[in-house]
Design a protein around this motif. Sequence first.
Motif, PDB file in Angstrom:
ATOM      1  N   GLY A  73       0.802  -1.231   0.000  1.00 42.32           N
ATOM      2  CA  GLY A  73       0.000   0.000   0.000  1.00 42.32           C
ATOM      3  C   GLY A  73       0.828   1.270   0.000  1.00 42.32           C
ATOM      4  O   GLY A  73       0.359   2.314  -0.458  1.00 42.32           O
ATOM      5  N   VAL A  74       2.054   1.193   0.527  1.00 41.35           N
ATOM      6  CA  VAL A  74       2.820   2.435   0.718  1.00 41.35           C
ATOM      7  C   VAL A  74       3.815   2.690  -0.421  1.00 41.35           C
ATOM      8  O   VAL A  74       4.005   3.830  -0.838  1.00 41.35           O
ATOM      9  CB  VAL A  74       3.540   2.396   2.095  1.00 41.35           C
ATOM     10  N   GLU A  75       4.406   1.601  -0.916  1.00 35.46           N
ATOM     11  CA  GLU A  75       5.387   1.745  -2.006  1.00 35.46           C
ATOM     12  C   GLU A  75       4.716   2.458  -3.174  1.00 35.46           C
ATOM     13  O   GLU A  75       3.607   2.080  -3.560  1.00 35.46           O
ATOM     14  CB  GLU A  75       5.798   0.341  -2.483  1.00 35.46           C
ATOM     15  N   ASN A  76       5.341   3.450  -3.686  1.00 35.58           N
ATOM     16  CA  ASN A  76       4.840   4.197  -4.856  1.00 35.58           C
ATOM     17  C   ASN A  76       3.639   5.094  -4.578  1.00 35.58           C
ATOM     18  O   ASN A  76       3.124   5.728  -5.489  1.00 35.58           O
ATOM     19  CB  ASN A  76       4.465   3.256  -6.018  1.00 35.58           C
ATOM     20  N   ALA A  77       3.164   5.149  -3.339  1.00 34.22           N
ATOM     21  CA  ALA A  77       2.007   6.025  -3.061  1.00 34.22           C
ATOM     22  C   ALA A  77       2.455   7.481  -3.044  1.00 34.22           C
ATOM     23  O   ALA A  77       3.567   7.798  -2.612  1.00 34.22           O
ATOM     24  CB  ALA A  77       1.386   5.652  -1.711  1.00 34.22           C
ATOM     25  N   ASP A  78       1.593   8.373  -3.544  1.00 35.95           N
ATOM     26  CA  ASP A  78       1.863   9.814  -3.417  1.00 35.95           C
ATOM     27  C   ASP A  78       1.474  10.278  -2.021  1.00 35.95           C
ATOM     28  O   ASP A  78       2.135  11.108  -1.421  1.00 35.95           O
ATOM     29  CB  ASP A  78       1.023  10.594  -4.450  1.00 35.95           C
ATOM     30  N   HIS A 109       9.456   2.228   6.380  1.00 33.87           N
ATOM     31  CA  HIS A 109      10.382   1.389   5.615  1.00 33.87           C
ATOM     32  C   HIS A 109      10.047   1.342   4.125  1.00 33.87           C
ATOM     33  O   HIS A 109      10.869   0.943   3.324  1.00 33.87           O
ATOM     34  CB  HIS A 109      10.348  -0.054   6.157  1.00 33.87           C
ATOM     35  N   TYR A 110       8.834   1.689   3.767  1.00 30.97           N
ATOM     36  CA  TYR A 110       8.388   1.446   2.386  1.00 30.97           C
ATOM     37  C   TYR A 110       8.192   2.712   1.554  1.00 30.97           C
ATOM     38  O   TYR A 110       7.706   2.645   0.433  1.00 30.97           O
ATOM     39  CB  TYR A 110       7.088   0.618   2.408  1.00 30.97           C
ATOM     40  N   ILE A 111       8.551   3.859   2.167  1.00 27.19           N
ATOM     41  CA  ILE A 111       8.382   5.105   1.419  1.00 27.19           C
ATOM     42  C   ILE A 111       9.372   5.138   0.256  1.00 27.19           C
ATOM     43  O   ILE A 111      10.571   4.919   0.442  1.00 27.19           O
ATOM     44  CB  ILE A 111       8.635   6.317   2.343  1.00 27.19           C
ATOM     45  N   THR A 112       8.842   5.380  -0.942  1.00 26.18           N
ATOM     46  CA  THR A 112       9.744   5.530  -2.092  1.00 26.18           C
ATOM     47  C   THR A 112       9.402   6.866  -2.756  1.00 26.18           C
ATOM     48  O   THR A 112       8.253   7.098  -3.075  1.00 26.18           O
ATOM     49  CB  THR A 112       9.511   4.405  -3.129  1.00 26.18           C
TER      50      THR A 112
END
Length: 433
Positions: A73-78, A109-112
């Motif tokens: 859910g978090v990876e690639n989210a704006d 950990h998953y913020i990109t």
Amino acid sequence: MKIGVVGTGYVGLPTGVGLAELGNEVICIDKDENKISSLNEGKLTIFEDGLEELFVKNVTNGRIRFTTSMQEGVENADVVILAVGTPPNPVTKEADMKYIHAAAEELAHYITGYTVIAVKSTVPVNTGDSVENIIAGQHPKGEFDVVSLPEFLREGFAIHDFFNPDRIIVGANSERAKALIAKLYEPFAGKTNILYVHRRSSETIKYASNAFLAMKIQYINEMADFCEKSGADIYEVAQGMGLDTRIGNKFLNPGPGYGGFCFPKDTNAMAYMGRTYGVDLSLIEATIRGNDKRKINMAERILSAVKGISNPKIAVLGTAFKGGTDDCRESPAMQIIQILLQQGAKIAVYDPKAMENAHKILGDGVIYASNMHDVAQNADVLAVLTEWEDFKSLDLIRLKNLMKTPKIVDLRHIINREAAKEAGFEICSLGIK
Ligand code: NAD
């Protein structure tokens, strides 16, 4: 935009579905595996008017998905929206931040790429700062901002309120975050008030608003008590007061006290914050005390209608904390029923939507009726505790024939008094002698 919504409860689910309907790509994350599997099987986990249709539509067109994986859910989210619970600490009654902090730690950990973390949960002033520190601690190189985006939806009207908000409050301390949130809320631009404020002001606006509304409810309840003694009619009084635009005509209905997941915990959390900062919030403290007492008074009122009857049978209409929702959390009805049970009453209940949730709280200690008439079978009194519109269509003659004694205690002003009297009922309402 790509949105992650953490927490798929009464706030997260309608928010996720609403954002998908606006054209965003939404992933809802919840750590509750049962909730996620139900949602993935196409089964809603809460009742909200209008939710099902939009849920089915957006699941079908692939704009919303559900997962237990924070990474997904978090990876690639704006934008990642936090809509987890902030329950009261059982001892101090302050808002418990454990779910917020745990979610912040995990998502870090998953913020990109640049991500805005928007805190939609109701949180004490300064929570934005602590969430920021947690994420920075876990992911020092992460590019992110934390904003406060308080939720004002009313349960039972969540979808209506999502698309027709009175106001959108954005607490953002950076221009970059403001710009991204402005993009998210573009469909509302020019249609509603969008107010950009400091993050701490935004956090405070939510509590200050809920505490004010709770005070308004407690105020009209006190006025109702006064009217009963003085011979005035609270409904006439409320109507007259409400014509003053400074007062407004909303939240002037007397009842068994405020309840639900928000007002009780938010007033307590605000009072706690006042004590922490050394500020006298005596109006809020008095509201809390008055509201606690109110439920006891209401139970006494019902018991006085069956005075002299040992183990009376009391029929209860409504278990949800208000009409239009299946939510029984902190419902005045639940608290009143528990007092009645302690006093030896036998209870039968009926609620159009909240029977399952009532059962979670009351267990097998009460009878669950299958409709709003059958609940009254052999009852010594009927108590109306939730303002469901359905109850307005009660067949009073049928009801009277089912009951042992034709008595009604209407704590929600749902039943037409004159019609009830004509049908042979003795009826007790709030705020009318
Ligand atoms: P809820 O209990 O219905 O839902 C919270 C969800 O978050 C649960 O499903 C839980 O499993 C999930 N969760 C908790 N920790 C998690 C984690 N680390 N990862 C993933 N999921 C997690 O709560 P709610 O009623 O939706 O309220 C959420 C927040 O919104 C609260 O702060 C509340 O005060 C606020 N709020 C609620 C309302 C309302 O009407 N219910 C209105 C405005 C604001």
